[in-house]
Design an enzyme around this catalytic site. Structure first.
Site, PDB file in Angstrom:
ATOM      1  N   THR A 316       2.560  62.948  63.424  1.00 32.84           N
ATOM      2  CA  THR A 316       3.188  63.438  64.710  1.00 32.84           C
ATOM      3  C   THR A 316       3.436  65.043  64.680  1.00 32.84           C
ATOM      4  OG1 THR A 316       4.988  63.202  66.353  1.00 32.84           O
ATOM      5  CG2 THR A 316       5.755  63.033  64.241  1.00 32.84           C
ATOM      6  N   HIS A 368      12.956  53.513  52.666  1.00 40.22           N
ATOM      7  CA  HIS A 368      13.400  53.419  51.315  1.00 40.22           C
ATOM      8  C   HIS A 368      13.245  52.141  50.569  1.00 40.22           C
ATOM      9  CE1 HIS A 368      15.069  55.347  48.023  1.00 40.22           C
ATOM     10  NE2 HIS A 368      16.010  56.180  48.526  1.00 40.22           N
TER      11      HIS A 368
END
Length: 405
Positions: A316, A368
Protein backbone atom coordinates in the site's frame (compact mmCIF):
# COMPACT_ATOMS: atom_id res chain seq x y z
CA UNK A 1 -44.66 -11.01 -21.54
CA UNK A 2 -43.23 -9.74 -18.26
CA UNK A 3 -39.66 -10.79 -17.45
CA UNK A 4 -38.51 -10.98 -13.84
CA UNK A 5 -34.93 -9.73 -13.54
CA UNK A 6 -33.06 -11.37 -10.69
CA UNK A 7 -29.76 -10.43 -9.08
CA UNK A 8 -27.00 -12.53 -10.69
CA UNK A 9 -24.18 -13.93 -8.58
CA UNK A 10 -21.22 -11.53 -8.75
CA UNK A 11 -18.80 -14.17 -7.53
CA UNK A 12 -18.17 -17.15 -5.33
CA UNK A 13 -19.23 -16.79 -1.67
CA UNK A 14 -21.24 -13.60 -2.31
CA UNK A 15 -24.87 -14.10 -1.25
CA UNK A 16 -26.09 -10.51 -0.96
CA UNK A 17 -25.69 -7.22 -2.78
CA UNK A 18 -26.95 -3.68 -2.27
CA UNK A 19 -28.72 -1.49 -4.81
CA UNK A 20 -26.32 1.47 -4.91
CA UNK A 21 -27.95 3.50 -7.70
CA UNK A 22 -30.81 3.01 -10.11
CA UNK A 23 -29.74 4.41 -13.49
CA UNK A 24 -33.35 4.41 -14.77
CA UNK A 25 -36.72 5.46 -13.35
CA UNK A 26 -39.83 3.40 -12.76
CA UNK A 27 -41.79 3.24 -16.03
CA UNK A 28 -38.82 4.02 -18.28
CA UNK A 29 -38.36 2.13 -21.52
CA UNK A 30 -35.02 0.29 -21.42
CA UNK A 31 -33.07 -1.44 -24.16
CA UNK A 32 -31.40 -4.83 -23.93
CA UNK A 33 -27.92 -4.68 -22.35
CA UNK A 34 -28.50 -1.11 -21.16
CA UNK A 35 -27.06 -0.51 -17.68
CA UNK A 36 -30.04 -0.07 -15.38
CA UNK A 37 -28.41 -0.14 -11.93
CA UNK A 38 -25.16 -0.18 -10.01
CA UNK A 39 -24.99 -2.81 -7.27
CA UNK A 40 -22.47 -3.04 -4.45
CA UNK A 41 -21.13 -6.32 -3.20
CA UNK A 42 -18.70 -6.58 -0.32
CA UNK A 43 -15.86 -6.60 -2.84
CA UNK A 44 -16.79 -4.41 -5.81
CA UNK A 45 -19.39 -2.27 -7.55
CA UNK A 46 -20.92 -3.85 -10.64
CA UNK A 47 -23.35 -2.71 -13.32
CA UNK A 48 -26.63 -4.58 -13.83
CA UNK A 49 -27.61 -4.72 -17.53
CA UNK A 50 -31.19 -5.12 -18.80
CA UNK A 51 -31.75 -8.65 -20.08
CA UNK A 52 -34.42 -7.57 -22.60
CA UNK A 53 -36.01 -4.41 -23.98
CA UNK A 54 -39.24 -3.08 -22.53
CA UNK A 55 -40.85 -0.92 -19.85
CA UNK A 56 -39.28 -1.38 -16.43
CA UNK A 57 -40.96 -1.61 -13.04
CA UNK A 58 -38.59 -1.30 -10.08
CA UNK A 59 -39.06 -3.74 -7.18
CA UNK A 60 -36.27 -2.52 -4.89
CA UNK A 61 -35.14 0.86 -3.64
CA UNK A 62 -31.70 2.41 -3.59
CA UNK A 63 -29.91 1.25 -0.45
CA UNK A 64 -31.88 -2.01 -0.20
CA UNK A 65 -29.91 -5.18 0.49
CA UNK A 66 -31.11 -7.96 -1.78
CA UNK A 67 -30.18 -11.62 -1.94
CA UNK A 68 -28.57 -13.13 -5.01
CA UNK A 69 -31.43 -14.54 -7.10
CA UNK A 70 -34.01 -12.06 -5.74
CA UNK A 71 -36.27 -10.20 -8.22
CA UNK A 72 -35.31 -6.52 -8.34
CA UNK A 73 -37.35 -5.35 -11.34
CA UNK A 74 -39.87 -6.40 -13.99
CA UNK A 75 -39.55 -5.66 -17.71
CA UNK A 76 -42.67 -5.71 -19.88
CA UNK A 77 -41.43 -6.84 -23.28
CA UNK A 78 -44.84 -6.27 -24.93
CA UNK A 79 -44.66 -2.53 -24.32
CA UNK A 80 -43.87 -0.56 -27.46
CA UNK A 81 -40.84 1.65 -27.61
CA UNK A 82 -41.76 5.33 -27.26
CA UNK A 83 -42.26 7.02 -30.62
CA UNK A 84 -40.63 10.29 -31.49
CA UNK A 85 -42.77 13.20 -30.38
CA UNK A 86 -44.97 14.32 -33.27
CA UNK A 87 -45.00 17.96 -34.35
CA UNK A 88 -47.69 19.83 -32.41
CA UNK A 89 -50.87 20.63 -34.31
CA UNK A 90 -51.91 24.23 -34.78
CA UNK A 91 -54.03 25.09 -31.81
CA UNK A 92 -57.28 26.99 -32.08
CA UNK A 93 -57.11 30.59 -30.90
CA UNK A 94 -57.56 30.68 -27.18
CA UNK A 95 -60.49 32.68 -25.86
CA UNK A 96 -59.64 36.05 -24.43
CA UNK A 97 -59.14 35.50 -20.71
CA UNK A 98 -61.14 37.43 -18.21
CA UNK A 99 -59.24 40.19 -16.42
CA UNK A 100 -57.33 38.79 -13.48
CA UNK A 101 -58.22 40.13 -10.08
CA UNK A 102 -55.88 42.77 -8.77
CA UNK A 103 -53.38 41.62 -6.19
CA UNK A 104 -51.18 43.65 -3.96
CA UNK A 105 -47.77 44.10 -5.59
CA UNK A 106 -44.74 43.00 -3.58
CA UNK A 107 -42.71 45.69 -1.95
CA UNK A 108 -40.14 47.03 -4.41
CA UNK A 109 -36.54 46.11 -3.80
CA UNK A 110 -33.44 48.23 -4.30
CA UNK A 111 -29.76 48.32 -3.51
CA UNK A 112 -30.72 49.20 0.07
CA UNK A 113 -32.87 46.09 0.61
CA UNK A 114 -31.42 44.02 3.43
CA UNK A 115 -28.54 46.44 4.03
CA UNK A 116 -28.14 47.71 7.61
CA UNK A 117 -27.60 51.36 8.42
CA UNK A 118 -24.26 52.14 10.13
CA UNK A 119 -25.87 52.13 13.59
CA UNK A 120 -27.77 48.92 12.84
CA UNK A 121 -24.62 47.27 11.45
CA UNK A 122 -22.75 47.96 14.71
CA UNK A 123 -25.57 46.56 16.85
CA UNK A 124 -25.89 43.41 14.74
CA UNK A 125 -22.12 42.83 14.86
CA UNK A 126 -22.06 43.19 18.66
CA UNK A 127 -24.95 40.75 19.03
CA UNK A 128 -23.54 38.37 16.36
CA UNK A 129 -26.75 38.44 14.33
CA UNK A 130 -26.41 38.03 10.53
CA UNK A 131 -28.11 40.79 8.55
CA UNK A 132 -29.72 38.07 6.41
CA UNK A 133 -31.87 37.11 9.44
CA UNK A 134 -33.35 40.61 9.87
CA UNK A 135 -36.19 42.16 7.84
CA UNK A 136 -35.66 45.86 7.14
CA UNK A 137 -38.52 48.31 7.55
CA UNK A 138 -36.65 51.41 6.43
CA UNK A 139 -36.82 53.08 3.06
CA UNK A 140 -36.21 50.61 0.26
CA UNK A 141 -36.03 47.72 2.77
CA UNK A 142 -32.99 49.06 4.66
CA UNK A 143 -32.40 47.65 8.15
CA UNK A 144 -32.78 50.43 10.70
CA UNK A 145 -31.40 50.79 14.22
CA UNK A 146 -34.85 49.86 15.59
CA UNK A 147 -34.90 46.71 13.42
CA UNK A 148 -31.53 45.69 14.83
CA UNK A 149 -32.60 46.31 18.43
CA UNK A 150 -35.74 44.21 17.95
CA UNK A 151 -33.88 41.32 16.31
CA UNK A 152 -33.42 38.24 18.49
CA UNK A 153 -30.20 36.21 18.35
CA UNK A 154 -30.52 32.49 17.58
CA UNK A 155 -30.90 30.34 20.68
CA UNK A 156 -28.21 27.69 21.24
CA UNK A 157 -28.80 24.53 23.21
CA UNK A 158 -25.20 24.18 24.37
CA UNK A 159 -21.71 25.53 23.95
CA UNK A 160 -20.65 29.00 22.96
CA UNK A 161 -23.27 30.76 20.77
CA UNK A 162 -22.04 31.43 17.26
CA UNK A 163 -23.54 32.65 14.02
CA UNK A 164 -22.09 29.81 11.95
CA UNK A 165 -24.07 27.03 10.34
CA UNK A 166 -24.34 23.79 12.32
CA UNK A 167 -26.00 21.43 9.87
CA UNK A 168 -25.37 17.73 9.52
CA UNK A 169 -26.40 14.97 7.17
CA UNK A 170 -26.58 11.21 7.38
CA UNK A 171 -25.82 8.74 4.62
CA UNK A 172 -25.88 4.97 4.71
CA UNK A 173 -22.48 3.35 4.37
CA UNK A 174 -22.13 1.34 1.18
CA UNK A 175 -21.87 -2.43 1.47
CA UNK A 176 -18.27 -2.21 0.27
CA UNK A 177 -17.36 0.34 2.96
CA UNK A 178 -19.12 -1.70 5.65
CA UNK A 179 -17.25 -4.83 4.58
CA UNK A 180 -13.92 -2.98 4.57
CA UNK A 181 -14.69 -1.77 8.10
CA UNK A 182 -15.52 -5.30 9.27
CA UNK A 183 -12.34 -6.73 7.75
CA UNK A 184 -10.13 -4.04 9.27
CA UNK A 185 -11.61 -4.50 12.73
CA UNK A 186 -11.30 -8.29 12.38
CA UNK A 187 -7.64 -7.91 11.36
CA UNK A 188 -6.94 -5.86 14.49
CA UNK A 189 -8.86 -8.19 16.79
CA UNK A 190 -7.94 -11.60 15.37
CA UNK A 191 -4.25 -11.22 14.56
CA UNK A 192 -1.19 -10.52 16.69
CA UNK A 193 -0.28 -7.54 14.53
CA UNK A 194 3.05 -5.81 14.96
CA UNK A 195 4.85 -3.25 12.77
CA UNK A 196 8.54 -2.83 12.10
CA UNK A 197 10.09 0.14 10.28
CA UNK A 198 13.10 1.03 8.19
CA UNK A 199 14.27 3.77 5.85
CA UNK A 200 15.36 3.61 2.24
CA UNK A 201 17.81 5.86 0.42
CA UNK A 202 16.00 6.28 -2.90
CA UNK A 203 18.98 7.89 -4.70
CA UNK A 204 19.74 4.89 -6.93
CA UNK A 205 16.11 4.55 -8.04
CA UNK A 206 15.89 8.29 -8.72
CA UNK A 207 19.03 8.16 -10.85
CA UNK A 208 17.67 5.25 -12.91
CA UNK A 209 14.28 6.89 -13.39
CA UNK A 210 15.76 10.27 -14.31
CA UNK A 211 18.00 8.72 -16.95
CA UNK A 212 15.68 6.10 -18.44
CA UNK A 213 12.05 7.07 -17.72
CA UNK A 214 11.54 8.84 -21.08
CA UNK A 215 13.00 5.96 -23.09
CA UNK A 216 11.04 3.45 -21.00
CA UNK A 217 7.74 5.23 -21.58
CA UNK A 218 8.40 5.69 -25.28
CA UNK A 219 9.26 2.01 -25.68
CA UNK A 220 6.55 0.47 -23.47
CA UNK A 221 3.83 3.16 -23.22
CA UNK A 222 3.88 2.99 -19.41
CA UNK A 223 5.75 5.07 -16.85
CA UNK A 224 8.71 3.75 -14.90
CA UNK A 225 7.37 4.30 -11.40
CA UNK A 226 8.25 3.13 -7.91
CA UNK A 227 5.81 0.20 -7.93
CA UNK A 228 7.91 -2.02 -10.19
CA UNK A 229 10.98 -1.56 -7.98
CA UNK A 230 8.99 -2.24 -4.80
CA UNK A 231 7.08 -5.19 -6.23
CA UNK A 232 10.22 -6.93 -7.48
CA UNK A 233 12.05 -6.15 -4.22
CA UNK A 234 9.15 -7.73 -2.31
CA UNK A 235 9.17 -10.81 -4.56
CA UNK A 236 12.89 -11.27 -3.91
CA UNK A 237 12.43 -10.90 -0.14
CA UNK A 238 9.47 -13.31 -0.10
CA UNK A 239 11.67 -16.00 -1.65
CA UNK A 240 14.24 -15.44 1.09
CA UNK A 241 11.64 -15.42 3.88
CA UNK A 242 8.78 -17.72 2.78
CA UNK A 243 7.00 -17.44 6.15
CA UNK A 244 6.03 -13.90 5.14
CA UNK A 245 4.33 -15.44 2.10
CA UNK A 246 2.24 -17.75 4.29
CA UNK A 247 -1.19 -17.79 5.90
CA UNK A 248 -2.82 -19.46 8.87
CA UNK A 249 -5.79 -21.71 8.11
CA UNK A 250 -7.23 -22.97 11.39
CA UNK A 251 -4.39 -25.09 12.80
CA UNK A 252 -2.36 -25.26 9.61
CA UNK A 253 0.13 -22.99 7.88
CA UNK A 254 -0.17 -22.55 4.11
CA UNK A 255 3.01 -21.41 2.35
CA UNK A 256 2.80 -20.33 -1.28
CA UNK A 257 5.45 -20.92 -3.92
CA UNK A 258 4.09 -18.04 -6.02
CA UNK A 259 3.73 -14.32 -5.30
CA UNK A 260 0.30 -12.81 -5.93
CA UNK A 261 0.84 -9.20 -4.87
CA UNK A 262 -2.22 -7.16 -3.85
CA UNK A 263 -1.91 -3.42 -4.45
CA UNK A 264 -4.13 -0.99 -2.58
CA UNK A 265 -5.66 1.70 -4.82
CA UNK A 266 -8.31 4.32 -4.15
CA UNK A 267 -11.53 3.81 -6.14
CA UNK A 268 -14.80 5.77 -6.39
CA UNK A 269 -16.44 3.51 -3.80
CA UNK A 270 -13.46 3.30 -1.45
CA UNK A 271 -10.33 1.22 -1.11
CA UNK A 272 -9.82 -1.48 -3.74
CA UNK A 273 -7.12 -4.17 -3.59
CA UNK A 274 -6.62 -5.78 -7.02
CA UNK A 275 -4.02 -8.52 -7.38
CA UNK A 276 -0.94 -8.80 -9.61
CA UNK A 277 -0.83 -12.54 -10.35
CA UNK A 278 2.50 -14.38 -10.39
CA UNK A 279 4.52 -11.23 -9.91
CA UNK A 280 7.64 -13.40 -9.69
CA UNK A 281 7.38 -13.97 -13.47
CA UNK A 282 7.03 -10.28 -14.41
CA UNK A 283 9.65 -7.81 -15.59
CA UNK A 284 9.72 -4.09 -14.77
CA UNK A 285 7.59 -3.47 -17.84
CA UNK A 286 5.18 -6.25 -16.91
CA UNK A 287 4.64 -4.94 -13.39
CA UNK A 288 4.12 -1.34 -14.50
CA UNK A 289 1.67 -2.38 -17.24
CA UNK A 290 -0.35 -4.51 -14.82
CA UNK A 291 -0.38 -1.80 -12.13
CA UNK A 292 -1.65 0.71 -14.69
CA UNK A 293 -4.33 -1.66 -15.99
CA UNK A 294 -5.66 -2.56 -12.56
CA UNK A 295 -5.57 1.01 -11.24
CA UNK A 296 -7.56 2.31 -14.22
CA UNK A 297 -10.15 -0.44 -13.89
CA UNK A 298 -10.50 0.20 -10.15
CA UNK A 299 -10.90 3.95 -10.54
CA UNK A 300 -13.44 3.55 -13.35
CA UNK A 301 -15.47 1.06 -11.31
CA UNK A 302 -14.79 -1.79 -13.77
CA UNK A 303 -12.78 -4.04 -11.48
CA UNK A 304 -14.18 -7.54 -11.06
CA UNK A 305 -14.37 -9.73 -7.99
CA UNK A 306 -11.95 -12.23 -9.53
CA UNK A 307 -9.35 -9.49 -9.98
CA UNK A 308 -9.50 -8.74 -6.25
CA UNK A 309 -9.69 -12.31 -4.97
CA UNK A 310 -6.63 -13.94 -3.46
CA UNK A 311 -3.30 -12.28 -2.98
CA UNK A 312 -0.48 -13.54 -0.77
CA UNK A 313 1.05 -10.19 0.21
CA UNK A 314 -0.08 -6.54 -0.01
CA UNK A 315 1.70 -3.28 -0.88
CA UNK A 316 0.00 0.00 0.00
CA UNK A 317 1.31 3.45 -0.92
CA UNK A 318 0.20 6.19 1.44
CA UNK A 319 2.95 8.38 0.06
CA UNK A 320 0.79 9.45 -2.86
CA UNK A 321 -1.36 11.31 -0.32
CA UNK A 322 1.64 12.78 1.53
CA UNK A 323 1.90 10.27 4.39
CA UNK A 324 5.29 10.32 6.14
CA UNK A 325 4.78 7.20 8.26
CA UNK A 326 1.96 4.81 9.13
CA UNK A 327 1.23 1.34 10.49
CA UNK A 328 -0.74 -0.36 7.69
CA UNK A 329 -3.36 -2.93 8.69
CA UNK A 330 -2.94 -6.50 7.44
CA UNK A 331 -5.23 -7.52 4.60
CA UNK A 332 -6.68 -10.82 5.93
CA UNK A 333 -6.14 -13.71 5.48
CA UNK A 334 -2.66 -12.55 4.47
CA UNK A 335 0.06 -12.35 7.11
CA UNK A 336 1.91 -9.17 6.15
CA UNK A 337 1.60 -5.83 4.35
CA UNK A 338 4.27 -3.33 3.24
CA UNK A 339 3.55 0.38 3.60
CA UNK A 340 5.25 2.90 1.29
CA UNK A 341 5.38 6.59 2.21
CA UNK A 342 6.39 9.92 0.75
CA UNK A 343 9.96 10.66 -0.31
CA UNK A 344 11.57 13.60 1.49
CA UNK A 345 15.08 15.04 1.29
CA UNK A 346 16.72 14.17 4.61
CA UNK A 347 20.20 14.31 6.11
CA UNK A 348 21.78 10.85 6.20
CA UNK A 349 25.27 9.48 6.76
CA UNK A 350 26.92 7.96 3.68
CA UNK A 351 30.54 6.80 3.75
CA UNK A 352 31.10 8.72 6.97
CA UNK A 353 29.77 11.98 5.51
CA UNK A 354 26.49 13.76 6.19
CA UNK A 355 24.67 14.19 2.86
CA UNK A 356 21.17 15.12 1.76
CA UNK A 357 19.32 12.28 0.05
CA UNK A 358 15.74 11.38 -0.97
CA UNK A 359 14.56 9.08 1.80
CA UNK A 360 11.39 7.01 2.21
CA UNK A 361 10.27 5.41 5.45
CA UNK A 362 8.82 1.93 4.93
CA UNK A 363 6.74 -0.14 7.34
CA UNK A 364 5.97 -3.86 7.52
CA UNK A 365 2.94 -4.91 9.54
CA UNK A 366 2.88 -8.65 10.17
CA UNK A 367 1.03 -11.35 12.08
CA UNK A 368 3.29 -12.32 14.95
CA UNK A 369 1.47 -15.64 15.32
CA UNK A 370 3.20 -16.80 12.16
CA UNK A 371 6.12 -14.45 11.58
CA UNK A 372 8.82 -13.89 14.20
CA UNK A 373 10.99 -10.83 14.63
CA UNK A 374 13.88 -12.42 12.77
CA UNK A 375 11.78 -13.02 9.66
CA UNK A 376 9.99 -9.66 9.75
CA UNK A 377 13.08 -7.54 10.31
CA UNK A 378 15.14 -9.65 7.91
CA UNK A 379 12.46 -9.33 5.24
CA UNK A 380 12.34 -5.55 5.53
CA UNK A 381 16.13 -5.28 5.50
CA UNK A 382 16.23 -7.29 2.24
CA UNK A 383 13.61 -4.99 0.71
CA UNK A 384 15.77 -2.03 1.73
CA UNK A 385 18.92 -3.62 0.24
CA UNK A 386 17.21 -4.32 -3.08
CA UNK A 387 15.83 -0.79 -3.35
CA UNK A 388 19.18 0.79 -2.55
CA UNK A 389 21.07 -1.55 -4.92
CA UNK A 390 18.53 -2.21 -7.71
CA UNK A 391 21.02 -2.77 -10.54
CA UNK A 392 22.82 -5.52 -8.65
CA UNK A 393 19.92 -7.18 -6.80
CA UNK A 394 16.94 -6.60 -9.12
CA UNK A 395 18.52 -6.22 -12.56
CA UNK A 396 21.30 -8.82 -12.49
CA UNK A 397 23.81 -6.03 -13.28
CA UNK A 398 22.21 -5.52 -16.72
CA UNK A 399 20.07 -2.40 -16.40
CA UNK A 400 19.07 -1.93 -20.05
CA UNK A 401 18.13 -5.56 -20.48
CA UNK A 402 16.06 -5.48 -17.28
CA UNK A 403 14.19 -2.43 -18.59
CA UNK A 404 13.93 -4.05 -22.04
CA UNK A 405 15.45 -1.02 -23.77
Amino acid sequence: MVLEMKVPSPGESITEVEIATWLVKDGDYVKKDQAIAEVDSDKATLELPAEVSGVITLKAKEGDSVAVGQVVCLIDTDAAAPAEAAAPKAAAPAPTPAPAPKVEAPAPTSYATGEPSPAAKKILAEREIPASQVSGTGKGGRITKEDALKAQPARHSMGTPTSGKRGEKRAKLSMLRRKVAERLVAAKNETAMLTTFNEVDMSAIYEIRNEYKDAFKERHNVSLGFMSFFTLAVVRALKLFPDVNSMIDDKEKITYDYCDISIAVSGPKGLMVPVIRNAENLSFRGVEAEVKRLAIRAREGQITVDEMTGGTFTITNGGVFGSMLSTPIINPPQSAILGMHNVVDRAIVRNGQIVVAPVMYIALSYDHRLIDGRESVGFLVEVKKALENPVELLMNNDLKNALEL
